[in-house]
Design an enzyme around this catalytic site. Structure first.
Site, mmCIF file in Angstrom:
data_model
loop_
_atom_site.group_PDB
_atom_site.id
_atom_site.type_symbol
_atom_site.label_atom_id
_atom_site.label_comp_id
_atom_site.label_asym_id
_atom_site.label_seq_id
_atom_site.Cartn_x
_atom_site.Cartn_y
_atom_site.Cartn_z
ATOM 1 N N LYS A 40 0.935 -1.184 0.003
ATOM 2 C CA LYS A 40 -0.053 0.042 -0.002
ATOM 3 C C LYS A 40 0.966 1.340 0.116
ATOM 4 O O LYS A 40 0.643 2.344 -0.843
ATOM 5 C CB LYS A 40 -0.968 -0.014 1.124
ATOM 6 N N ASN A 41 1.861 1.331 0.899
ATOM 7 C CA ASN A 41 2.704 2.639 1.219
ATOM 8 C C ASN A 41 3.566 2.804 -0.120
ATOM 9 O O ASN A 41 3.977 3.852 -0.344
ATOM 10 C CB ASN A 41 3.506 2.397 2.356
ATOM 11 N N CYS A 97 -4.717 13.900 13.087
ATOM 12 C CA CYS A 97 -4.736 12.646 12.735
ATOM 13 C C CYS A 97 -5.026 11.823 14.048
ATOM 14 O O CYS A 97 -4.310 12.353 15.044
ATOM 15 C CB CYS A 97 -3.382 12.359 11.921
ATOM 16 N N ARG A 137 1.164 15.029 12.917
ATOM 17 C CA ARG A 137 1.551 14.850 11.544
ATOM 18 C C ARG A 137 1.622 15.967 10.764
ATOM 19 O O ARG A 137 1.087 16.207 9.893
ATOM 20 C CB ARG A 137 0.791 13.633 10.878
ATOM 21 N N ASP A 187 4.723 1.029 12.125
ATOM 22 C CA ASP A 187 3.494 0.365 11.386
ATOM 23 C C ASP A 187 3.176 -0.931 11.849
ATOM 24 O O ASP A 187 2.328 -1.645 11.710
ATOM 25 C CB ASP A 187 3.366 0.372 9.932
ATOM 26 N N ARG A 223 -8.068 -0.406 4.813
ATOM 27 C CA ARG A 223 -7.189 0.554 4.079
ATOM 28 C C ARG A 223 -5.968 -0.187 3.836
ATOM 29 O O ARG A 223 -5.156 0.448 3.036
ATOM 30 C CB ARG A 223 -6.882 1.638 5.240
HETATM 31 C C1 UD1 Z 1 4.264 7.056 5.987
HETATM 32 C C2 UD1 Z 1 3.674 5.510 5.994
HETATM 33 C C3 UD1 Z 1 2.864 5.589 7.465
HETATM 34 C C4 UD1 Z 1 4.073 5.135 8.388
HETATM 35 C C5 UD1 Z 1 5.081 6.383 8.413
HETATM 36 C C6 UD1 Z 1 6.292 6.328 9.305
HETATM 37 C C7 UD1 Z 1 2.522 6.137 3.632
HETATM 38 C C8 UD1 Z 1 1.576 6.493 2.901
HETATM 39 N N1 UD1 Z 1 2.779 6.285 5.275
HETATM 40 O O1 UD1 Z 1 3.655 8.128 6.530
HETATM 41 O O2 UD1 Z 1 2.239 4.315 7.209
HETATM 42 O O3 UD1 Z 1 3.579 5.050 9.532
HETATM 43 O O4 UD1 Z 1 5.393 6.812 7.043
HETATM 44 O O5 UD1 Z 1 6.846 4.931 8.946
HETATM 45 O O6 UD1 Z 1 3.815 5.919 3.228
HETATM 46 N N2 UD1 Z 1 7.051 14.757 10.267
HETATM 47 C C9 UD1 Z 1 7.323 16.020 10.489
HETATM 48 N N3 UD1 Z 1 7.069 16.833 9.456
HETATM 49 C C10 UD1 Z 1 7.002 16.493 8.285
HETATM 50 C C11 UD1 Z 1 6.507 15.276 8.156
HETATM 51 C C12 UD1 Z 1 6.998 14.348 9.074
HETATM 52 O O7 UD1 Z 1 7.810 16.497 11.742
HETATM 53 O O8 UD1 Z 1 6.801 17.542 7.412
HETATM 54 C C13 UD1 Z 1 7.115 13.678 11.444
HETATM 55 C C14 UD1 Z 1 5.999 13.113 11.797
HETATM 56 O O9 UD1 Z 1 5.205 13.817 12.555
HETATM 57 C C15 UD1 Z 1 6.222 11.736 12.416
HETATM 58 C C16 UD1 Z 1 7.444 11.350 11.468
HETATM 59 O O10 UD1 Z 1 8.056 12.787 10.964
HETATM 60 O O11 UD1 Z 1 6.660 11.903 13.514
HETATM 61 C C17 UD1 Z 1 7.688 10.602 10.413
HETATM 62 O O12 UD1 Z 1 6.600 10.907 9.539
HETATM 63 P P1 UD1 Z 1 6.463 10.184 8.024
HETATM 64 O O13 UD1 Z 1 7.734 9.601 7.622
HETATM 65 O O14 UD1 Z 1 6.435 11.895 7.110
HETATM 66 O O15 UD1 Z 1 5.139 9.777 7.692
HETATM 67 P P2 UD1 Z 1 4.114 9.614 6.538
HETATM 68 O O16 UD1 Z 1 5.020 9.762 5.333
HETATM 69 O O17 UD1 Z 1 2.906 10.447 6.904
#
Ligand code: UD1
Length: 416
Positions: free
Chosen positions: A22-23, A116, A121, A304, A396
């Site tokens: 999925k991811n 969320c 996030r 995850d 999902r």
């Molecule tokens: C992706 C995955 C999700 C997984 C996560 C962490 C997808 C669609 N989803 O989510 O299943 O749980 O990676 O492995 O691939 N952060 C910031 N600023 C930002 C972006 C992120 O501070 O601009 C922080 C987030 O709050 C979190 C960490 O970085 O603490 C990791 O988030 P991120 O890797 O971005 O997760 P997603 O890409 O949303």
């Protein structure tokens, strides 16, 4: 809302085939927006999140055809630049269209991501990276409006290795003049998959899987044919199902190298794990060892899989500690597991899990995708029947869940 009635304590035995990731599928679908030709994607799982991303692509003007086996996307003509609030609310990863739309059209508009269920996030790393490429970003009326005449390559350092920000910037930099370097990039296998697809489309990009990714922008990008990698989190969930039901499952369609922390922890709990080229067999009888788990960015232990491992630890012989460092609110499964007789206390970002001899069947509710997966596993192991509510969350991320589990001896049925 759909529910599962699950009769626990059934030993699972046989073969389960993992679906496509999925991811990985979500960014691959977003990347099709970059191609001046049709892209054909294979093994994309038919999940609600994928359906949402397809709707987003269609709303931007892309033509999408699904013959059941492959998804074909033709994004040569784009007519939109916006994601609706409804799409963003349904799926946060809708924000992955920012990068490709800026590369293609120099303009994109998405609703500000709200809270969320698993934490705040934020998107600051995505926006900081885009700004470094020269994109003007305004926040107005609850929307992020991004505009640029011509992006220029830049050195970008992420404060946290965000998966989504890395993917968004890889795609945006495809449209930037010159070289972009992404430092402290996330290193997940899904990011390597995106790089492979971008390369197949004609892009010049190297370094995915390491902390630095280098992109030479403004290469002509075409459509391509691409097969998504297997879902390492789905496969990991099946591995724990084998352990928790004292079962024996052969899990096919896996890339074992993507699963090293999950394999290591499954072995540590006492299970017999046999790793082959593209399958993993997990067999377990007897006691489950307690352990410590701390979530980290890849190649650390994946957040995850944290809820599912916590479900496993509820049945361990002794006390385990589960520490969540990625998301601040990812213990929503704790209360529901307690309803099944689990003994868990939460102290800040750690959960202390005192193993119990048995879990009892109960009415429980999924609060997010992986919390739902944890409760699913707990219900499979519980002494009596359980009713698992809000299983839409589980859909999902898990394709054909009941078919797969019924085929290996699971006793579960869907109730409306
Ligand atoms: C992706 C995955 C999700 C997984 C996560 C962490 C997808 C669609 N989803 O989510 O299943 O749980 O990676 O492995 O691939 N952060 C910031 N600023 C930002 C972006 C992120 O501070 O601009 C922080 C987030 O709050 C979190 C960490 O970085 O603490 C990791 O988030 P991120 O890797 O971005 O997760 P997603 O890409 O949303």
């Amino acid at each position: 809302m759909n529910r599962y009635l699950i009769n626990g304590k059934q030993r699972l035995e046989g073969q389960i085939t993992t679906s496509g990731s999925k991811n990985a599928s979500l960014p691959l679908l977003a990347a099709t927006l970059l191609g001046m030709g049709e892209s054909t994607l294979k093994k994309i799982p038919r999940l609600s999140d994928v359906e949402h991303m397809v709707q987003v692509l269609k709303s931007l003007g892309a033509k999408v055809e699904d013959d059941g086996e492959t998804l074909s996307i033709d994004a040569r003509v784009l007519t939109g630049i916006s994601v609706s609030e409804e799409c963003m609310r349904q799926m946060r990863a809708s924000n992955l269209i920012l990068g490709p739309l800026l590369a293609r059209l120099g303009e994109a508009r998405i609703p500000l991501p709200g809270g969320c269920r698993i934490g705040s996030r934020p998107m600051d790393q995505h926006l900081k990276g885009l700004a470094a490429l020269g994109v003007d970003i305004q926040e107005t009326h609850g929307y992020i409006e991004a505009k640029v005449k011509r992006m220029r390559g830049a050195d970008i350092y992420f404060d946290v290795p965000s998966v989504g920000a890395t993917e968004n910037l890889m795609m945006a930099a495809m449209g930037a003049d010159g070289t972009t370097l992404l430092h402290n990039a996330a290193r997940e296998p899904e990011i390597i998959d995106l790089q492979n697809m971008l390369t197949a489309m004609g892009g010049k990009i190297i370094g995915a899987g390491t902390a630095t990714i280098r992109i030479e922008g403004r290469q002509p990008l075409w459509g391509t044919e691409y097969t998504v990698i297997p879902d390492r989190i789905e496969a990991g969930t099946h591995m724990l199902a084998a352990v928790m039901t004292q079962g024996d499952l052969e899990i096919d369609n896996v890339i074992p190298e993507h699963m090293s922390p999950i394999i290591a922890k499954t072995k540590q709990c006492g299970a017999e794990v046999t790793v082959n080229n593209s399958s993993i067999r997990v067999k377990h009888t007897g006691a489950i060892n307690p352990m410590e788990i701390k979530t980290l960015s890849y190649p650390g232990f994946p957040t995850d899989m944290q809820p599912q491992f916590m479900a496993l630890m509820t049945l361990a012989q002794g006390t385990s500690v589960v520490t969540e460092t990625i998301f601040e609110n990812r213990f929503q499964h704790v209360d529901e597991l307690r309803r099944m007789g689990a003994k868990i206390s939460v102290e800040g970002r750690s959960a202390i899990v005192h193993g119990v001899e048995r879990l009892e069947g109960a009415f429980v509710e999924a609060t997010d995708l992986r919390a739902g997966a944890a409760l699913f596993l707990a219900a499979l192991a519980a002494e009596e029947a359980s009713v698992l509510q809000n299983i839409e969350y589980i859909f999902r991320g898990y394709e054909k869940l009941e078919e797969k589990y019924q085929a290996v001896g699971g006793k579960l049925q869907r109730m409306v």
